[in-house]
Write an enzyme that holds these catalytic residues in place. Structure first.
Site, PDB file in Angstrom:
ATOM      1  N   HIS A 141       0.907  -1.302  -0.020  1.00  0.00           N
ATOM      2  CA  HIS A 141       0.175   0.182   0.093  1.00  0.00           C
ATOM      3  C   HIS A 141       0.969   0.872   0.020  1.00  0.00           C
ATOM      4  O   HIS A 141       1.722   1.385   0.927  1.00  0.00           O
ATOM      5  CB  HIS A 141      -0.943  -0.157   1.140  1.00  0.00           C
ATOM      6  CG  HIS A 141      -1.938   1.096   1.498  1.00  0.00           C
ATOM      7  ND1 HIS A 141      -3.329   0.827   1.781  1.00  0.00           N
ATOM      8  CD2 HIS A 141      -1.699   2.501   1.103  1.00  0.00           C
ATOM      9  CE1 HIS A 141      -3.805   1.998   1.609  1.00  0.00           C
ATOM     10  NE2 HIS A 141      -3.003   3.042   1.552  1.00  0.00           N
ATOM     11  N   HIS A 165       3.183   4.208   0.270  1.00  0.00           N
ATOM     12  CA  HIS A 165       3.595   5.024   1.551  1.00  0.00           C
ATOM     13  C   HIS A 165       5.049   5.713   1.195  1.00  0.00           C
ATOM     14  O   HIS A 165       5.943   5.278   0.753  1.00  0.00           O
ATOM     15  CB  HIS A 165       3.820   4.188   2.650  1.00  0.00           C
ATOM     16  CG  HIS A 165       4.626   2.956   2.727  1.00  0.00           C
ATOM     17  ND1 HIS A 165       4.174   1.766   1.969  1.00  0.00           N
ATOM     18  CD2 HIS A 165       5.804   2.788   3.069  1.00  0.00           C
ATOM     19  CE1 HIS A 165       5.173   1.041   2.011  1.00  0.00           C
ATOM     20  NE2 HIS A 165       6.161   1.476   2.563  1.00  0.00           N
TER      21      HIS A 165
HETATM   22  P1  AMP Z   1       8.482  -0.738   3.019  1.00  0.00           P
HETATM   23  O1  AMP Z   1       9.498  -1.576   3.390  1.00  0.00           O
HETATM   24  O2  AMP Z   1       8.837   0.554   2.202  1.00  0.00           O
HETATM   25  O3  AMP Z   1       7.277  -1.619   2.513  1.00  0.00           O
HETATM   26  O4  AMP Z   1       8.069  -0.004   4.425  1.00  0.00           O
HETATM   27  C1  AMP Z   1       7.087  -0.658   5.364  1.00  0.00           C
HETATM   28  C2  AMP Z   1       7.317  -0.168   6.662  1.00  0.00           C
HETATM   29  O5  AMP Z   1       5.893  -0.197   7.510  1.00  0.00           O
HETATM   30  C3  AMP Z   1       8.454  -0.598   7.588  1.00  0.00           C
HETATM   31  O6  AMP Z   1       9.255   0.538   7.767  1.00  0.00           O
HETATM   32  C4  AMP Z   1       7.701  -1.136   8.637  1.00  0.00           C
HETATM   33  O7  AMP Z   1       8.678  -0.946   9.817  1.00  0.00           O
HETATM   34  C5  AMP Z   1       6.450  -0.234   8.856  1.00  0.00           C
HETATM   35  N1  AMP Z   1       5.416  -0.960   9.528  1.00  0.00           N
HETATM   36  C6  AMP Z   1       5.033  -2.434   9.303  1.00  0.00           C
HETATM   37  N2  AMP Z   1       4.058  -2.810  10.236  1.00  0.00           N
HETATM   38  C7  AMP Z   1       3.868  -1.390  10.838  1.00  0.00           C
HETATM   39  C8  AMP Z   1       2.656  -1.092  12.074  1.00  0.00           C
HETATM   40  N3  AMP Z   1       1.870  -1.931  12.283  1.00  0.00           N
HETATM   41  N4  AMP Z   1       2.936   0.098  12.174  1.00  0.00           N
HETATM   42  C9  AMP Z   1       3.602   0.953  11.717  1.00  0.00           C
HETATM   43  N5  AMP Z   1       4.602   0.891  10.962  1.00  0.00           N
HETATM   44  C10 AMP Z   1       4.588  -0.556  10.420  1.00  0.00           C
HETATM   45 ZN    ZN Z   2      -4.324  -0.799   1.418  1.00  0.00          ZN
END
Ligand code: AMP
Ligand code: ZN
Length: 114
Positions: A98, A100
């Site tokens: 998703h 971000h």
């Molecule tokens: P990406 O590797 O760019 O997909 O980043 C995903 C990010 O989501 C990582 O930095 C994770 O630490 C973060 N993440 C995963 N689960 C959660 C959560 N429940 N709350 C906040 N951040 C999260």
């Molecule tokens: Zn989503």
């Protein structure tokens, strides 16, 4: 998307540490911060990756960047500086499908990233 972690946050089923929200965007603190400040900025609309943005999402993409600017001012790191990153697909290490924006701040960031 019922099985998407970030859609569950948008729906209120999982409660992140929210720092900013408007009608199109939600921003919250990363659970595994890579800097003293690590915020994720997401569209409320499910879009899996940067590759999946369509022409009709152009205004939303702009809104995400405007939200980063607003968050930097709100959280007080706009002058010191920060970095925003979007990971896309396998080689970037994208884990949550998703879209971000990572916002990293609060320390000197090295360049180039790994
Ligand atoms: P990406 O590797 O760019 O997909 O980043 C995903 C990010 O989501 C990582 O930095 C994770 O630490 C973060 N993440 C995963 N689960 C959660 C959560 N429940 N709350 C906040 N951040 C999260
Ligand atoms: Zn989503």
């Amino acid at each position: 998307m019922s099985d998407c972690l970030f859609c569950k946050m948008v729906a209120g089923e999982i409660k992140p540490d929210v720092v900013f929200e408007n009608d199109q965007v939600l921003a919250f603190r990363d659970i595994n911060p890579q800097a003293p400040v690590h915020i994720l900025v997401i569209p409320k609309k499910h879009i899996a990756t940067l590759n999946d943005l369509s022409g009709e999402d152009a205004a939303l993409a702009g809104e995400l960047l405007m939200s980063v600017k607003a968050i930097a001012e709100q959280e007080g790191f706009s002058e010191a500086g920060y970095r925003t990153t979007i990971n896309c697909n396998r080689d970037s290490g994208q884990e949550v499908f998703h879209i971000h924006l990572h916002v990293l701040a609060g320390r000197k960031l090295s360049w180039p990233p790994g």
